[in-house]
Design an enzyme around this catalytic site. Structure first.
Site, PDB file in Angstrom:
ATOM      1  N   GLY A 242       0.802  -1.227   0.000  1.00  0.00           N
ATOM      2  CA  GLY A 242       0.000   0.000   0.000  1.00  0.00           C
ATOM      3  C   GLY A 242       0.827   1.265   0.000  1.00  0.00           C
TER       4      GLY A 242
ATOM      5  N   ARG B 242      -0.703  -3.719   7.798  1.00  0.00           N
ATOM      6  CA  ARG B 242      -1.504  -3.519   9.018  1.00  0.00           C
ATOM      7  C   ARG B 242      -2.638  -2.518   8.832  1.00  0.00           C
TER       8      ARG B 242
ATOM      9  N   SER C 248      15.468  -0.623  23.386  1.00  0.00           N
ATOM     10  CA  SER C 248      14.904  -1.550  24.369  1.00  0.00           C
ATOM     11  C   SER C 248      14.882  -2.944  23.729  1.00  0.00           C
TER      12      SER C 248
ATOM     13  N   TYR D 119      23.168  -3.600   3.178  1.00  0.00           N
ATOM     14  CA  TYR D 119      23.914  -3.847   4.421  1.00  0.00           C
ATOM     15  C   TYR D 119      23.628  -5.231   4.994  1.00  0.00           C
TER      16      TYR D 119
ATOM     17  N   LYS E 225      17.684  -8.609   7.827  1.00  0.00           N
ATOM     18  CA  LYS E 225      17.804  -8.664   6.363  1.00  0.00           C
ATOM     19  C   LYS E 225      18.861  -9.700   5.951  1.00  0.00           C
TER      20      LYS E 225
ATOM     21  N   PRO F   1      18.217  -3.159  -2.590  1.00  0.00           N
ATOM     22  CA  PRO F   1      18.206  -1.791  -3.110  1.00  0.00           C
ATOM     23  C   PRO F   1      19.082  -0.847  -2.282  1.00  0.00           C
TER      24      PRO F   1
ATOM     25  N   ARG G  44      12.190   7.663   8.760  1.00  0.00           N
ATOM     26  CA  ARG G  44      12.807   6.894   9.847  1.00  0.00           C
ATOM     27  C   ARG G  44      14.317   6.722   9.724  1.00  0.00           C
TER      28      ARG G  44
HETATM   29  C1  HXC Z   1      14.485   3.896  19.490  1.00  0.00           C
HETATM   30  C2  HXC Z   1      12.381   3.089  18.932  1.00  0.00           C
HETATM   31  C3  HXC Z   1      12.288   4.013  17.851  1.00  0.00           C
HETATM   32  C4  HXC Z   1      13.405   4.909  17.649  1.00  0.00           C
HETATM   33  C5  HXC Z   1      10.479   2.817  17.881  1.00  0.00           C
HETATM   34  N1  HXC Z   1      11.218   2.393  18.903  1.00  0.00           N
HETATM   35  N2  HXC Z   1      11.105   3.798  17.216  1.00  0.00           N
HETATM   36  N3  HXC Z   1      13.457   3.033  19.733  1.00  0.00           N
HETATM   37  N4  HXC Z   1      14.469   4.802  18.500  1.00  0.00           N
HETATM   38  N5  HXC Z   1      13.404   5.790  16.652  1.00  0.00           N
HETATM   39  C6  HXC Z   1      10.883   1.354  19.882  1.00  0.00           C
HETATM   40  C7  HXC Z   1       9.714   1.779  20.756  1.00  0.00           C
HETATM   41  O1  HXC Z   1      10.170   2.582  21.826  1.00  0.00           O
HETATM   42  C8  HXC Z   1       9.167   0.436  21.246  1.00  0.00           C
HETATM   43  O2  HXC Z   1       9.883  -0.117  22.303  1.00  0.00           O
HETATM   44  C9  HXC Z   1       9.426  -0.467  20.038  1.00  0.00           C
HETATM   45  O3  HXC Z   1      10.419   0.177  19.222  1.00  0.00           O
HETATM   46  C10 HXC Z   1       8.199  -0.695  19.220  1.00  0.00           C
HETATM   47  O4  HXC Z   1       7.721   0.579  18.805  1.00  0.00           O
HETATM   48  P1  HXC Z   1       6.199   0.839  18.456  1.00  0.00           P
HETATM   49  O5  HXC Z   1       6.102   2.214  17.929  1.00  0.00           O
HETATM   50  O6  HXC Z   1       5.325   0.455  19.597  1.00  0.00           O
HETATM   51  O7  HXC Z   1       5.936  -0.267  17.324  1.00  0.00           O
HETATM   52  P2  HXC Z   1       5.014  -0.227  16.081  1.00  0.00           P
HETATM   53  O8  HXC Z   1       3.933   0.798  16.251  1.00  0.00           O
HETATM   54  O9  HXC Z   1       4.611  -1.630  15.778  1.00  0.00           O
HETATM   55  O10 HXC Z   1       5.967   0.318  14.895  1.00  0.00           O
HETATM   56  C11 HXC Z   1       6.947  -0.493  14.328  1.00  0.00           C
HETATM   57  C12 HXC Z   1       8.156   0.323  13.870  1.00  0.00           C
HETATM   58  C13 HXC Z   1       7.723   1.527  13.011  1.00  0.00           C
HETATM   59  C14 HXC Z   1       9.094  -0.623  13.155  1.00  0.00           C
HETATM   60  C15 HXC Z   1       8.847   0.847  15.138  1.00  0.00           C
HETATM   61  O11 HXC Z   1       8.872   2.267  12.617  1.00  0.00           O
HETATM   62  C16 HXC Z   1       6.948   1.127  11.788  1.00  0.00           C
HETATM   63  O12 HXC Z   1       5.726   0.960  11.864  1.00  0.00           O
HETATM   64  N6  HXC Z   1       7.618   0.934  10.621  1.00  0.00           N
HETATM   65  C17 HXC Z   1       7.003   0.458   9.377  1.00  0.00           C
HETATM   66  C18 HXC Z   1       7.531   1.136   8.168  1.00  0.00           C
HETATM   67  C19 HXC Z   1       9.035   1.252   8.068  1.00  0.00           C
HETATM   68  O13 HXC Z   1       9.756   1.113   9.074  1.00  0.00           O
HETATM   69  N7  HXC Z   1       9.507   1.597   6.868  1.00  0.00           N
HETATM   70  C20 HXC Z   1      10.895   1.788   6.595  1.00  0.00           C
HETATM   71  C21 HXC Z   1      11.443   0.647   5.862  1.00  0.00           C
HETATM   72  S1  HXC Z   1      12.834   1.206   5.031  1.00  0.00           S
HETATM   73  P3  HXC Z   1       9.467   0.095  23.868  1.00  0.00           P
HETATM   74  O14 HXC Z   1      10.305  -0.879  24.608  1.00  0.00           O
HETATM   75  O15 HXC Z   1       9.805   1.521  24.163  1.00  0.00           O
HETATM   76  O16 HXC Z   1       8.001  -0.186  23.973  1.00  0.00           O
HETATM   77  C22 HXC Z   1      14.083   0.147   5.109  1.00  0.00           C
HETATM   78  C23 HXC Z   1      15.202   0.653   4.216  1.00  0.00           C
HETATM   79  C24 HXC Z   1      16.544   0.234   4.586  1.00  0.00           C
HETATM   80  O17 HXC Z   1      14.050  -0.859   5.710  1.00  0.00           O
HETATM   81  C25 HXC Z   1      17.649   0.719   3.672  1.00  0.00           C
HETATM   82  C26 HXC Z   1      17.640   2.150   3.268  1.00  0.00           C
HETATM   83  C27 HXC Z   1      18.686   2.494   2.252  1.00  0.00           C
HETATM   84  P1  NAP Z   2       7.539   1.736   3.485  1.00  0.00           P
HETATM   85  O1  NAP Z   2       6.696   2.490   2.517  1.00  0.00           O
HETATM   86  O2  NAP Z   2       7.523   2.174   4.896  1.00  0.00           O
HETATM   87  O3  NAP Z   2       7.140   0.213   3.390  1.00  0.00           O
HETATM   88  C1  NAP Z   2       7.085  -0.661   4.472  1.00  0.00           C
HETATM   89  C2  NAP Z   2       5.740  -1.377   4.418  1.00  0.00           C
HETATM   90  O4  NAP Z   2       5.751  -2.417   5.383  1.00  0.00           O
HETATM   91  C3  NAP Z   2       4.550  -0.483   4.716  1.00  0.00           C
HETATM   92  O5  NAP Z   2       3.614  -0.590   3.679  1.00  0.00           O
HETATM   93  C4  NAP Z   2       3.970  -1.047   6.013  1.00  0.00           C
HETATM   94  O6  NAP Z   2       2.541  -0.978   5.999  1.00  0.00           O
HETATM   95  C5  NAP Z   2       4.452  -2.493   5.934  1.00  0.00           C
HETATM   96  N1  NAP Z   2       4.559  -3.104   7.267  1.00  0.00           N
HETATM   97  C6  NAP Z   2       5.261  -2.664   8.318  1.00  0.00           C
HETATM   98  N2  NAP Z   2       5.065  -3.474   9.373  1.00  0.00           N
HETATM   99  C7  NAP Z   2       4.241  -4.456   8.953  1.00  0.00           C
HETATM  100  C8  NAP Z   2       3.681  -5.593   9.580  1.00  0.00           C
HETATM  101  N3  NAP Z   2       3.927  -5.889  10.850  1.00  0.00           N
HETATM  102  N4  NAP Z   2       2.862  -6.402   8.834  1.00  0.00           N
HETATM  103  C9  NAP Z   2       2.596  -6.101   7.543  1.00  0.00           C
HETATM  104  N5  NAP Z   2       3.122  -5.057   6.896  1.00  0.00           N
HETATM  105  C10 NAP Z   2       3.920  -4.229   7.595  1.00  0.00           C
HETATM  106  O7  NAP Z   2       9.056   1.759   3.043  1.00  0.00           O
HETATM  107  P2  NAP Z   2       9.782   1.363   1.671  1.00  0.00           P
HETATM  108  O8  NAP Z   2      10.956   2.241   1.570  1.00  0.00           O
HETATM  109  O9  NAP Z   2       8.819   1.316   0.540  1.00  0.00           O
HETATM  110  O10 NAP Z   2      10.310  -0.104   1.985  1.00  0.00           O
HETATM  111  C11 NAP Z   2       9.851  -1.237   1.273  1.00  0.00           C
HETATM  112  C12 NAP Z   2      10.912  -2.327   1.345  1.00  0.00           C
HETATM  113  O11 NAP Z   2      12.095  -1.899   0.689  1.00  0.00           O
HETATM  114  C13 NAP Z   2      11.344  -2.710   2.756  1.00  0.00           C
HETATM  115  O12 NAP Z   2      11.572  -4.111   2.811  1.00  0.00           O
HETATM  116  C14 NAP Z   2      12.637  -1.984   2.934  1.00  0.00           C
HETATM  117  O13 NAP Z   2      13.471  -2.572   3.900  1.00  0.00           O
HETATM  118  C15 NAP Z   2      13.187  -2.108   1.525  1.00  0.00           C
HETATM  119  N6  NAP Z   2      14.238  -1.145   1.207  1.00  0.00           N
HETATM  120  C16 NAP Z   2      13.897   0.154   1.003  1.00  0.00           C
HETATM  121  C17 NAP Z   2      14.895   1.054   0.649  1.00  0.00           C
HETATM  122  C18 NAP Z   2      14.591   2.488   0.364  1.00  0.00           C
HETATM  123  O14 NAP Z   2      15.520   3.250   0.129  1.00  0.00           O
HETATM  124  N7  NAP Z   2      13.345   2.907   0.349  1.00  0.00           N
HETATM  125  C19 NAP Z   2      16.214   0.597   0.543  1.00  0.00           C
HETATM  126  C20 NAP Z   2      16.509  -0.727   0.780  1.00  0.00           C
HETATM  127  C21 NAP Z   2      15.493  -1.600   1.099  1.00  0.00           C
HETATM  128  P3  NAP Z   2       1.675  -0.807   7.347  1.00  0.00           P
HETATM  129  O15 NAP Z   2       2.277   0.286   8.125  1.00  0.00           O
HETATM  130  O16 NAP Z   2       0.297  -0.532   6.818  1.00  0.00           O
HETATM  131  O17 NAP Z   2       1.728  -2.135   8.044  1.00  0.00           O
END
Ligand code: HXC
Ligand code: NAP
Length: 303
Positions: free
Chosen positions: A24, A47, A113, A155, A170, A196, A207
């Protein structure tokens, strides 16, 4: 022709149904869009149902394809099985899975944590494994030659500070990709991954690349090809790996990062040396070569 255009021929994914986790938003949405353009049916799950439904409407309007949005936390096997059931009920069968969902954020590791580590590893590693297992069981039982694409990171190979839970997870995804590619090859099931570099998305940028650190990231300087990725480039690669055109490719990880991961090469800092300095250095090295040919020259480094 350029990298922001679709690469495969029309209908390249016709007749296939592909589940895209996290479809999405961000890269998952861009890959879904291209799969639809190529004729696939797409199931997007994550989610937030509202986000999925909005994306499904947008994708259907843009492509005339069919999208099924289903709420699912990839950490929950029962919800994963419901996605599969609903996908089969709507489209007949499922042929492909893109494990794209992820959770990640930058932080000094000592600030994390225990729960913070769990949340990232559970989404990325456990979620990818659960979804792959559900699809694998279904494909094996129904003799379907399914295809999995895992979205990893560069990485996963090198490791990286400040994203340690993500790097651990990863890396596990890559190992799973290669392990299962071998084990399930006998069923005709293929698993590949992409690694990527930076592709701008809201999820990742919010983030991982906060505004106050923009100068430090400076992708255009740090990346050998001087730019970030275009979503269509990743979609092209993903579509190829999900298509039958890649039928002889399995257990592979393709890096798509403009050369960023090569930055650790031991002499790469030399890109800062000027032409004038190279003239001097070249002359010095040649002089040293000449000197070393003479008998009795010292065996000690000169500087
Ligand atoms: C320290 C943190 C934190 C931060 C969260 N936590 N953010 N700790 N610094 N910035 C801690 C919280 O304190 C909590 O622990 C625990 O993590 C869980 O956090 P919640 O917010 O309760 O969890 P949740 O709502 O389920 O959210 C999950 C999430 C969030 C992973 C923390 O960021 C998320 O929803 N992400 C989904 C999308 C995403 O991350 N996209 C990016 C992918 S990009 P405590 O103990 O305090 O309760 C990617 C690219 C990589 O992977 C490569 C790039 C080039
Ligand atoms: P993004 O838009 O934040 O995508 C992450 C997706 O994961 C969101 O749609 C989120 O949807 C879903 N998600 C998170 N927690 C989930 C859970 N518990 N169950 C089901 N779905 C969940 O970020 P993005 O940059 O497009 O990343 C996509 C992929 O590319 C990831 O695997 C990331 O590690 C990889 N990647 C991205 C980059 C980059 O530069 N963008 C580089 C290297 C790798 P909900 O919040 O609705 O759950």
């Amino acid at each position: 022709m350029n990298h922001s255009q679709g690469m495969l021929r029309d209908g390249a994914l016709a007749g296939k149904t592909i589940i895209v986790t996290g479809g999405g938003t961000g890269l998952g949405k861009s890959m879904s869009r291209y799969f639809l353009e190529l004729g696939a049916h797409v199931v997007i799950c994550s989610r937030r149902l509202g986000v999925l439904e909005e994306a499904a409407r947008e994708l259907e309007a843009a492509t005339a394809g069919q999208v099924l949005p289903v709420e699912c936390d990839v950490r929950n096997p029962q919800q994963i099985e419901q996605v599969l059931e609903q996908a089969i009920a709507r489209f007949g069968q499922v042929d492909g899975l893109v494990n794209n969902s992820a959770g990640n954020f930058i932080s000094p590791t000592e600030r994390l944590s225990y729960k913070a580590v769990d949340v990232v590893v559970d989404i990325v590693l456990r979620g990818t494994y659960y979804f792959t297992l559900a699809l694998g069981k279904y494909w094996i039982e129904n003799k379907i030659k399914g295809t999995v694409l895992n979205i990893s990171t560069t990485y996963a190979w090198t490791g990286s500070g400040w994203v340690v839970p993500s790097a651990m997870a990863k890396a596990g995804v890559l190992t799973m990709t290669k392990s299962l590619a071998f084990e399930w090859a006998k069923y005709g099931i293929r698993l590949n991954a992409v690694a990527p570099g930076p592709f701008p998305t809201k999820g990742a940028w919010d983030r991982l690349f906060p505004e106050e650190l923009t100068e430090k990231f400076a992708f255009e300087n740090r990346i050998p090809l001087h730019r970030v990725g275009d979503h269509q480039e990743l979609a092209n690669l993903a579509a190829y790996l999900m298509s039958d055109f890649s039928g002889y490719v399995t257990g592979e990880v393709i890096t798509i990062d403009g050369g960023e991961v090569l930055g650790g090469g031991q002499f790469n800092f030399l890109h800062e040396v000027t032409d004038e300095q190279w003239d001097t250095i070249g002359e010095q090295i040649k002089q040293a070569n000449r000197a070393s040919k003479k008998e009795g020259s010292s065996d000690q480094p000169s500087a």
